[in-house]
Design an enzyme around this catalytic site. Structure first.
Site, PDB file in Angstrom:
ATOM      1  CG  HIS A   1      -4.463   4.429  -0.232  1.00  0.00           C
ATOM      2  ND1 HIS A   1      -3.443   3.523  -0.344  1.00  0.00           N
ATOM      3  CD2 HIS A   1      -4.827   4.726  -1.498  1.00  0.00           C
ATOM      4  CE1 HIS A   1      -3.204   3.284  -1.621  1.00  0.00           C
ATOM      5  NE2 HIS A   1      -4.031   3.995  -2.339  1.00  0.00           N
TER       6      HIS A   1
ATOM      7  CG  ASP B   1      -1.818   1.175   1.292  1.00  0.00           C
ATOM      8  OD1 ASP B   1      -1.474   2.225   0.724  1.00  0.00           O
ATOM      9  OD2 ASP B   1      -2.908   1.047   1.874  1.00  0.00           O
ATOM     10  CG  HIS B   2       1.442   4.073  -3.256  1.00  0.00           C
ATOM     11  ND1 HIS B   2       0.324   3.588  -3.849  1.00  0.00           N
ATOM     12  CD2 HIS B   2       1.327   5.412  -3.283  1.00  0.00           C
ATOM     13  CE1 HIS B   2      -0.441   4.585  -4.227  1.00  0.00           C
ATOM     14  NE2 HIS B   2       0.143   5.711  -3.894  1.00  0.00           N
TER      15      HIS B   2
END
Ligand SMILES: NC(=O)c1ccc[n+]([C@@H]2O[C@H](COP(=O)([O-])OP(=O)(O)OC[C@H]3O[C@@H](n4cnc5c(N)ncnc54)[C@H](OP(=O)(O)O)[C@@H]3O)[C@@H](O)[C@H]2O)c1
Length: 459
Positions: free
Chosen positions: A220, A157-158
């Site tokens: 996110h 999950d960047h």
């Protein structure tokens, strides 16, 4: 710490993710001397393709590590073409999720990967979407764990690689002045906003099957929320941090009648016309997919009793930013603010752009009023412009074997339970509010906070 030598095998090497994010990040991190990058794609290997790869990095040295293999990853016979020189192996699936089970199965069958390698380590990396709902996520996870164990799986999950998200735990747990106030006794509400100025553009076909709840809230926003709300972990080790995050996700409860979903209508952003969402390429003319979501969640535990967490995310909004705003309860005051009571104290964590932290407090202005001012910390100003990009940090962590900044399966599973529940709520009401592209979202999102006597930060 030097990164260990390994073979990094990227499936989907000619795709957008590899070119825009992975290659530039790999070019920046200090790889071990003999680390190789094996690029797998369907297209023929030629000078044009090599130049395309190089165009995405400023560092031509990285090209010396590249080895391109042309193959169809759906054909088992072609896996014999994959040669890797190291026992330490990273398999990065930069492909659509529908290919993950096939690739992992064939990797294991071809003897390239194993849940228990005889020598070295084997790691699997991929990105969201981790399924489309709880059931499909469980199915995908079941298929992947036939070939890889949880401690070999790195779900990216960047957002978790972003500097200010990593900083949440440091700020909380190394500053007693914040730690002591970090609870419902002092915090009135927490707002988490992740807004995207760009419309769906060329990703309409993908997005129309997904929507804001699945594309943003499931990963996110709930990941950020769990870092903000978790209890102190026993240690800063990956397992302890994940254990505390999961507890928060299990304690989350939807506040009834708080879900606001919207879809953008034609408008303009920075002077450019944006079409109605339904007129975007790849989007159904009668689409009911939400491009905006706002909601309130409560956390059923001692720390956060009575403190709502408001979440919002949207596409084609007036500006792009991600931030967490913690608003503190007001105390008694000898002084008036300009409009009556002094403004509340706020702690603002700016995740992007202009990463930093701001603390709002009151000072005497030119008259005897208590005027709110901002104490501003800019990450770049303090630590320089060389802050690693999220993918640099995450790709280095995969090589080190540190899973702290990746999503563990039970987090993914609980996040899907929440999002499936929200989608059921929406299924019952069916309401989808239009908002003009280039604005902050539907009016109903403002009303959601107004009914609690609050407003979104900045509005
Ligand atoms: N792009 C982003 O910034 C981003 C951000 C977050 C998550 N993701 C996720 O990351 C994944 C990849 O996204 P992407 O945007 O890079 O997708 P993409 O541009 O469509 O790339 C997919 C890649 O897979 C290759 N491919 C497809 N079928 C193949 C086959 N049978 N054999 C060999 N190669 C095959 C394609 O090769 P061809 O060139 O021959 O078609 C292409 O290189 C997706 O799961 C996406 O949801 C992407």
């Amino acid at each position: 710490m030097a990164l260990p030598a390994c073979s990094i095998v990227i499936f989907g090497a000619t795709g957008d993710l590899t070119k825009r994010k992975l290659i530039p990040a790999l070019a920046k991190i200090p790889l071990a001397k003999s680390t190789e990058i094996v690029l797998i794609g369907r297209r023929a290997d030629n000078a044009g393709l090599r130049n395309e790869f190089l165009a995405f990095t400023k560092d031509a040295k990285i090209a010396k590590r590249f080895r391109y293999i042309q193959m169809d990853f759906n054909k088992f016979d072609e896996y014999k073409n994959i040669e890797v020189k190291h026992d330490n192996r990273i398999f990065y699936l930069a492909t659509g999720p529908e290919s993950f089970p096939t690739i992992t199965k064939y990797l294991e069958r071809a003897g390239l990967a194993s849940p228990k390698p005889a020598r070295g380590w084997h790691r699997l990396v991929f990105e969201k979407p981790f399924g489309y709902d709880l059931q499909s996520a469980q199915k995908l996870n079941h298929e992947l764990t036939q070939c890889f164990t949880e401690d070999q799986i790195y779900r990216i999950d960047h957002y978790l690689g972003k500097e200010l998200v990593q900083n949440i735990l440091v700020v909380r747990f190394s500053n007693p002045i914040f730690e002591r106030l970090w609870n419902g006794r002092y915090v009135d509400n927490v707002q988490i906003s992740v807004m995207e100025q760009h419309a769906v553009g060329s990703r309409g076909a993908y997005y129309d099957q997904s929507g804001a709840l699945r594309d943003m809230v499931q990963n996110h926003l709930l990941q950020i929320l769990s870092l903000i709300a978790m209890e102190a972990p026993t240690t800063a080790e990956s397992g302890d941090v994940h254990d505390e995050k999961v507890k928060v996700l299990r304690q989350l409860r939807y506040v009834p009648d708080s879900l606001v979903l919207g879809q953008y209508a034609a408008g303009s952003i920075s002077g450019k016309h944006v079409p109605d969402y339904k007129d975007e390429d790849g989007v159904g003319k009668r689409s009911r997919t939400e491009t905006y979501a706002a909601l309130a969640l409560a956390i059923d535990n001692q720390r956060w009793m009575g403190t709502p967490f408001y979440l919002r995310t949207g596409k084609a909004t007036g500006s792009s930013y991600a931030e967490v705003v913690m608003t503190f309860k007001r105390g008694s005051s000898l002084f008036h603010g300009k409009n009556g009571q002094p403004a509340p104290n706020k702690l603002i964590l700016r995740i992007q752009p202009d990463e930093g932290m701001r603390l709002q407090f009151n000072l005497k202005g030119n008259d005897c009023c208590a005027d709110p001012v901002l104490m501003d910390f800019s990450h770049k100003a303090e630590f320089g412009m060389n802050t690693p990009e999220a993918y640099e940090r995450l790709l280095a962590d995969v090589q080190r074997g540190d899973q702290t900044l990746f999503s563990r399966w039970d987090e993914v599973e609980h996040a899907w339970r929440i999002v499936d529940g929200l989608r059921k709520v929406h299924g019952k009401t069916g309401k989808l509010h239009a908002y003009r592209a280039g604005t902050s979202g539907p009016e109903e999102a403002k009303k959601l906070l107004a009914r609690d006597g609050r407003s979104w930060h900045g509005q």
